[in-house]
Scaffold this motif. Sequence first.
Motif, PDB file in Angstrom:
ATOM      1  N   LEU A   1      39.944 -41.773  89.508  1.00 25.75           N
ATOM      2  CA  LEU A   1      40.213 -43.197  89.246  1.00 25.75           C
ATOM      3  C   LEU A   1      41.036 -43.405  87.978  1.00 25.75           C
ATOM      4  O   LEU A   1      41.742 -44.407  87.842  1.00 25.75           O
ATOM      5  N   ARG A   2      40.965 -42.459  87.069  1.00 25.48           N
ATOM      6  CA  ARG A   2      41.777 -42.537  85.845  1.00 25.48           C
ATOM      7  C   ARG A   2      43.169 -41.940  86.062  1.00 25.48           C
ATOM      8  O   ARG A   2      43.988 -41.897  85.148  1.00 25.48           O
ATOM      9  N   GLY A   3      43.412 -41.403  87.250  1.00 25.03           N
ATOM     10  CA  GLY A   3      44.717 -40.815  87.558  1.00 25.03           C
ATOM     11  C   GLY A   3      44.965 -39.512  86.813  1.00 25.03           C
ATOM     12  O   GLY A   3      46.121 -39.143  86.559  1.00 25.03           O
ATOM     13  N   ILE A   4      43.901 -38.805  86.459  1.00 26.71           N
ATOM     14  CA  ILE A   4      44.061 -37.514  85.763  1.00 26.71           C
ATOM     15  C   ILE A   4      44.443 -36.446  86.792  1.00 26.71           C
ATOM     16  O   ILE A   4      43.770 -36.312  87.825  1.00 26.71           O
ATOM     17  N   ARG A   5      45.520 -35.715  86.522  1.00 23.01           N
ATOM     18  CA  ARG A   5      45.895 -34.628  87.427  1.00 23.01           C
ATOM     19  C   ARG A   5      45.184 -33.360  86.967  1.00 23.01           C
ATOM     20  O   ARG A   5      45.336 -32.954  85.823  1.00 23.01           O
ATOM     21  N   TYR A   6      44.364 -32.804  87.858  1.00 21.66           N
ATOM     22  CA  TYR A   6      43.598 -31.605  87.501  1.00 21.66           C
ATOM     23  C   TYR A   6      43.682 -30.574  88.609  1.00 21.66           C
ATOM     24  O   TYR A   6      44.135 -30.886  89.709  1.00 21.66           O
ATOM     25  N   ILE A   7      43.237 -29.357  88.318  1.00 22.44           N
ATOM     26  CA  ILE A   7      43.315 -28.295  89.326  1.00 22.44           C
ATOM     27  C   ILE A   7      42.107 -28.410  90.263  1.00 22.44           C
ATOM     28  O   ILE A   7      40.969 -28.438  89.815  1.00 22.44           O
ATOM     29  N   TYR A   8      42.381 -28.552  91.573  1.00 27.40           N
ATOM     30  CA  TYR A   8      41.296 -28.727  92.545  1.00 27.40           C
ATOM     31  C   TYR A   8      40.638 -27.393  92.870  1.00 27.40           C
ATOM     32  O   TYR A   8      39.461 -27.337  93.163  1.00 27.40           O
ATOM     33  N   ASP A   9      41.439 -26.326  92.829  1.00 26.24           N
ATOM     34  CA  ASP A   9      40.902 -25.020  93.224  1.00 26.24           C
ATOM     35  C   ASP A   9      39.856 -24.536  92.236  1.00 26.24           C
ATOM     36  O   ASP A   9      39.982 -24.731  91.039  1.00 26.24           O
ATOM     37  N   GLU A  10      38.850 -23.864  92.800  1.00 25.46           N
ATOM     38  CA  GLU A  10      37.889 -23.141  91.961  1.00 25.46           C
ATOM     39  C   GLU A  10      38.576 -21.860  91.511  1.00 25.46           C
ATOM     40  O   GLU A  10      39.532 -21.408  92.160  1.00 25.46           O
ATOM     41  N   CYS A  11      38.079 -21.237  90.470  1.00 22.79           N
ATOM     42  CA  CYS A  11      38.576 -19.922  90.096  1.00 22.79           C
ATOM     43  C   CYS A  11      38.421 -18.988  91.300  1.00 22.79           C
ATOM     44  O   CYS A  11      37.362 -18.968  91.940  1.00 22.79           O
ATOM     45  N   PRO A  12      39.451 -18.198  91.641  1.00 24.29           N
ATOM     46  CA  PRO A  12      39.352 -17.336  92.826  1.00 24.29           C
ATOM     47  C   PRO A  12      38.199 -16.338  92.768  1.00 24.29           C
ATOM     48  O   PRO A  12      37.739 -15.865  93.798  1.00 24.29           O
ATOM     49  N   PHE A  13      37.712 -16.040  91.572  1.00 23.78           N
ATOM     50  CA  PHE A  13      36.602 -15.077  91.472  1.00 23.78           C
ATOM     51  C   PHE A  13      35.233 -15.745  91.661  1.00 23.78           C
ATOM     52  O   PHE A  13      34.213 -15.074  91.698  1.00 23.78           O
ATOM     53  N   ALA A  14      35.228 -17.080  91.740  1.00 26.80           N
ATOM     54  CA  ALA A  14      33.935 -17.781  91.816  1.00 26.80           C
ATOM     55  C   ALA A  14      33.303 -17.665  93.203  1.00 26.80           C
ATOM     56  O   ALA A  14      32.109 -17.879  93.356  1.00 26.80           O
ATOM     57  N   GLN A  15      34.135 -17.313  94.216  1.00 31.01           N
ATOM     58  CA  GLN A  15      33.608 -17.246  95.584  1.00 31.01           C
ATOM     59  C   GLN A  15      32.401 -16.326  95.677  1.00 31.01           C
ATOM     60  O   GLN A  15      32.423 -15.221  95.152  1.00 31.01           O
ATOM     61  N   GLY A  16      31.370 -16.828  96.341  1.00 29.83           N
ATOM     62  CA  GLY A  16      30.190 -15.995  96.564  1.00 29.83           C
ATOM     63  C   GLY A  16      29.274 -15.915  95.345  1.00 29.83           C
ATOM     64  O   GLY A  16      28.282 -15.193  95.383  1.00 29.83           O
ATOM     65  N   ALA A  17      29.590 -16.644  94.292  1.00 33.28           N
ATOM     66  CA  ALA A  17      28.741 -16.587  93.097  1.00 33.28           C
ATOM     67  C   ALA A  17      27.371 -17.206  93.401  1.00 33.28           C
ATOM     68  O   ALA A  17      27.271 -18.160  94.174  1.00 33.28           O
ATOM     69  N   THR A  18      26.347 -16.637  92.768  1.00 33.71           N
ATOM     70  CA  THR A  18      24.988 -17.140  92.995  1.00 33.71           C
ATOM     71  C   THR A  18      24.885 -18.608  92.616  1.00 33.71           C
ATOM     72  O   THR A  18      24.189 -19.384  93.265  1.00 33.71           O
ATOM     73  N   SER A  19      25.606 -19.000  91.545  1.00 38.14           N
ATOM     74  CA  SER A  19      25.491 -20.392  91.091  1.00 38.14           C
ATOM     75  C   SER A  19      25.978 -21.351  92.185  1.00 38.14           C
ATOM     76  O   SER A  19      25.451 -22.449  92.325  1.00 38.14           O
ATOM     77  N   ILE A  20      26.952 -20.923  92.987  1.00 34.05           N
ATOM     78  CA  ILE A  20      27.441 -21.789  94.068  1.00 34.05           C
ATOM     79  C   ILE A  20      26.376 -21.907  95.162  1.00 34.05           C
ATOM     80  O   ILE A  20      26.139 -22.984  95.703  1.00 34.05           O
ATOM     81  N   TYR A  21      25.710 -20.800  95.420  1.00 34.96           N
ATOM     82  CA  TYR A  21      24.616 -20.816  96.415  1.00 34.96           C
ATOM     83  C   TYR A  21      23.497 -21.756  95.941  1.00 34.96           C
ATOM     84  O   TYR A  21      22.991 -22.582  96.699  1.00 34.96           O
ATOM     85  N   TYR A  22      23.151 -21.667  94.662  1.00 30.02           N
ATOM     86  CA  TYR A  22      22.118 -22.560  94.120  1.00 30.02           C
ATOM     87  C   TYR A  22      22.555 -24.021  94.206  1.00 30.02           C
ATOM     88  O   TYR A  22      21.759 -24.904  94.513  1.00 30.02           O
ATOM     89  N   LYS A  23      23.825 -24.257  93.946  1.00 26.98           N
ATOM     90  CA  LYS A  23      24.319 -25.645  94.020  1.00 26.98           C
ATOM     91  C   LYS A  23      24.163 -26.196  95.436  1.00 26.98           C
ATOM     92  O   LYS A  23      23.780 -27.342  95.622  1.00 26.98           O
ATOM     93  N   GLU A  24      24.446 -25.353  96.430  1.00 32.19           N
ATOM     94  CA  GLU A  24      24.303 -25.807  97.826  1.00 32.19           C
ATOM     95  C   GLU A  24      22.846 -26.128  98.146  1.00 32.19           C
ATOM     96  O   GLU A  24      22.543 -27.155  98.755  1.00 32.19           O
TER      97      GLU A  24
END
Length: 316
Positions: free
Chosen positions: A218-241
């Motif tokens: 809403l503030r029109g900030i341009r940011y990177i949408y992609d996660e770090c490519p190494f984050a895939q499969g991280a336990t923290s992502i599983y916990y977030k789900e």
Amino acid sequence: MRCRKCKARAVIYMRQHRLALCKDHFLEWFVKYTQETIRRYRMFTRQDRILVAVSGGKDSLALWDVLWQLGYQADGLYIGLGIDGGIQYSDRSRSLVEAFARERGLKLIVEDVREAYGEGIPEMARRSRRGRGKPCSVCGLVKRHIMNRVAREQGYTVLATGHNLDDEVAVLFGNVMTWQVGYLARQGPVLPERDGLVRKVKPLVRFYERETAAYALLRGIRYIYDECPFAQGATSIYYKELLNKLEESRPGAKLQFYLGFLRAKEQGAFAHIQEQAEEALHACEVCGQPTTAPGMCAFCRLTAPLRVSLNPPVSA
Ligand code: AMP
Ligand code: FES
Ligand code: ZN
Ligand code: ZN
């Protein structure tokens, strides 16, 4: 759905607060709520010089934007990690952070790991036994080291990061699952300054990730949408789900879990552990930064082979 304040069309409904707001009132609420968090946890005052660690993601850029609007003395620090992953991850995030700073006339410090040491995080991780070559562990070590070094060298009193509630709750959940009481004693929105470690604060800890994303959009900030490519499969992502599923059936569960933990901490639930967990810190014999083991710090051990090749011994 209508905005609670002005009855215009709402752009967001926050179930845990039972609050619907229009664009303008949401942006106003977000800034005020951040200020309240800063005050509630005594993070910093207008006298502090704040270094905001900005990754190019929505959270840290939203944080810098809010602190700027609130009139704090807040400069940015971007750390180039040399991660490509087929998506030019580091290069693109750096450009976004630089554009953000330029557009607002803010001071940005850039530290590039490959320029400084001749290796990016992926190469350092391949060489390292730390986390069996997993980049995230090496990356965390390097980021923590650089953030603290820059803050100290350049006279900043506070280091602010963009961690949101989802990040913090995933860490809390992990610490509880494994009963890491030492980590629990140290986890929180503020890590006080001690023995050469600058104070660390997380002013966005009371926002859900969807709220920081909404703020940035809403503030029109341009940011990177992609996660770090190494984050895939991280336990923290599983916990977030897992935690998102819980939140779906019990709105507010994540916030309750986290705030309940902080209250228990304030009441002294971890006080005796905190004392034990506070290991004495020594100055690293190479870089002078604080480290738990006497001798060389983990960062200097990791980069020792690179220092030799960067500064070859002068022959007589
Ligand atoms: P992460 O560990 O990637 O979840 O990021 C947590 C926080 O660390 C972000 O919100 C930023 O404040 C900071 N951070 C992460 N990566 C960088 C980076 N490359 N440069 C500066 N700050 C960063
Ligand atoms: Fe550090 Fe992904 S951001 S390994
Ligand atoms: Zn409104
Ligand atoms: Zn060192």
